[in-house]
Scaffold this active site. Structure first.
Site, PDB file in Angstrom:
ATOM      1  CG  ASP A   1     -14.229  83.645 -19.591  1.00 48.46           C
ATOM      2  OD1 ASP A   1     -14.185  82.686 -20.376  1.00 48.46           O
ATOM      3  OD2 ASP A   1     -13.209  84.241 -19.179  1.00 48.46           O
TER       4      ASP A   1
ATOM      5  CG  ASP B   1      -9.235  79.312 -19.509  1.00 47.81           C
ATOM      6  OD1 ASP B   1      -8.516  78.799 -18.638  1.00 47.81           O
ATOM      7  OD2 ASP B   1      -9.717  78.681 -20.464  1.00 47.81           O
TER       8      ASP B   1
ATOM      9  NE  ARG C   1      -1.957  76.111 -21.929  1.00 49.48           N
ATOM     10  CZ  ARG C   1      -2.968  76.591 -22.613  1.00 49.48           C
ATOM     11  NH1 ARG C   1      -3.180  77.873 -22.680  1.00 49.48           N
ATOM     12  NH2 ARG C   1      -3.820  75.800 -23.219  1.00 49.48           N
TER      13      ARG C   1
ATOM     14  CG  ASP D   1     -11.990  78.710 -29.556  1.00 49.60           C
ATOM     15  OD1 ASP D   1     -11.196  77.764 -29.463  1.00 49.60           O
ATOM     16  OD2 ASP D   1     -12.417  79.338 -28.571  1.00 49.60           O
TER      17      ASP D   1
ATOM     18  CB  THR E   1     -25.517  90.082 -20.763  1.00 43.54           C
ATOM     19  OG1 THR E   1     -24.687  90.833 -21.665  1.00 43.54           O
ATOM     20  CG2 THR E   1     -25.853  88.740 -21.362  1.00 43.54           C
TER      21      THR E   1
HETATM   22  O1  M1P Z   1     -11.590  79.885 -22.698  1.00 47.27           O
HETATM   23  C1  M1P Z   1     -10.696  80.572 -23.499  1.00 47.27           C
HETATM   24  C2  M1P Z   1      -9.961  79.647 -24.438  1.00 47.27           C
HETATM   25  O2  M1P Z   1      -9.211  78.728 -23.669  1.00 47.27           O
HETATM   26  C3  M1P Z   1      -8.382  77.900 -24.394  1.00 47.27           C
HETATM   27  O3  M1P Z   1      -7.466  78.719 -25.095  1.00 47.27           O
HETATM   28  P1  M1P Z   1      -5.874  78.551 -25.012  1.00 47.27           P
HETATM   29  O4  M1P Z   1      -5.596  77.103 -24.941  1.00 47.27           O
HETATM   30  O5  M1P Z   1      -5.403  79.215 -26.264  1.00 47.27           O
HETATM   31  O6  M1P Z   1      -5.409  79.306 -23.783  1.00 47.27           O
HETATM   32  C4  M1P Z   1      -9.129  77.101 -25.424  1.00 47.27           C
HETATM   33  O7  M1P Z   1      -9.820  76.053 -24.793  1.00 47.27           O
HETATM   34  C5  M1P Z   1     -10.065  77.956 -26.228  1.00 47.27           C
HETATM   35  O8  M1P Z   1     -10.945  77.146 -26.963  1.00 47.27           O
HETATM   36  C6  M1P Z   1     -10.889  78.860 -25.361  1.00 47.27           C
HETATM   37  O9  M1P Z   1     -11.638  79.754 -26.156  1.00 47.27           O
END
Ligand code: M1P
Length: 254
Positions: free
Chosen positions: A19, A21, A148, A188, A233
């Site tokens: 993943d 983030d 954020r 999403d 996985t």
């Molecule tokens: O990768 C996790 C999420 O990252 C973003 O979320 P947010 O802007 O709320 O932190 C978005 O790009 C989201 O689509 C994605 O699932």
């Protein structure tokens, strides 16, 4: 039989997917030199790929402009946009799947709902239309990192996104949509089944014996849950990019 392009690796039949983030980078921020170096070493041993919910432009910002060359597989929007060794693979689209008429109804409901909720701050880009999904953000995607963080705390207390998702489920019970709260400020919306497991179809023909997945949102409701739990996985739950590096060093002896 694993693909000839991967034979130079120590274990060409092992794939490690990440993943983005919270796993390779802090949320919405860029990859550190330490993580980059770790991935470079890892790629000599096994195949590597990332699977993110965001679109490719965000991953280019976060993982660097050479991202398509730095990973064996690059999956944006859960694999709806897919690259193997820098070459684009066939992809699908959300709008084709849902149709203009239903999408219009959905978008109108979302925009009305967004205007009806109480929020301390609003910025811009509340509904982002992507190839494989839409992304809905009550504060707006233009929020700064500080905004954020503030919103994330506010949402924890007021459950803005969770309530929004409940309202959508109630309004559109038969659309076959999945709502996923994966990040800090948004959720999403995509066809059920188009979660991160969607990307696994792109690696099937390469015949991997082991597919590892690293993610930070692996609990039920998180956007890593389905692929983390998937039988195909071996899931690893991490708490930060530093934790990812630690586990990789342990498992793969880097
Ligand atoms: O990768 C996790 C999420 O990252 C973003 O979320 P947010 O802007 O709320 O932190 C978005 O790009 C989201 O689509 C994605 O699932």
């Amino acid at each position: 039989m694993t693909a000839p392009e991967f034979q130079y690796k120590e274990k060409p039949d092992v794939l490690v997917l990440f993943d983005v983030d919270g796993t390779l980078t802090p949320a919405r921020l860029t990859i550190s030199d330490e993580v980059k170096e770790t991935l470079k070493k890892l790629r000599q041993k096994v195949c590597i790929g990332f699977v993110g919910g965001s679109d490719l432009s965000k991953q280019l910002e976060q993982l660097g402009p050479t991202v398509l060359d730095d990973f064996d597989y690059s999956f944006s929007e859960n694999g709806l946009t897919a690259y193997r060794l820098g070459k684009e693979q066939a992809s699908q689209s959300f709008i084709n799947w849902i149709g203009e008429e239903q999408y219009n109804k959905l978008a109108v409901f979302i925009l009305k709902y967004l205007s009806s909720i109480e929020l301390p701050k609003r910025r811009g880009t509340f509904l982002e239309f992507r190839n494989g999904m839409i992304n809905v953000s009550p504060i707006g995607r233009n929020a700064s990192t500080e905004e954020r963080n503030e919103y994330e705390q506010y949402d924890k207390v007021h459950q803005i996104r969770a309530k929004f998702v409940e309202a959508l489920k109630k309004e559109f019970p038969d659309l076959g949509l999945t709502y996923s709260i994966g990040g800090q400020i948004s959720f999403d919306v995509f066809p059920t089944g188009w979660d991160k497991t969607y990307c696994l179809q792109h690696v099937e023909k390469d015949g991997f014996k082991e597919i590892h997945f690293f993610g930070d949102k692996t609990a039920k409701g998180g956007n890593d849950y389905e692929i983390y739990e998937d039988k195909r996985t071996i899931g690893h739950a991490v708490s930060s990019p530093a934790d990812t590096v630690r586990i990789l060093n342990e498992i793969f002896n880097l």
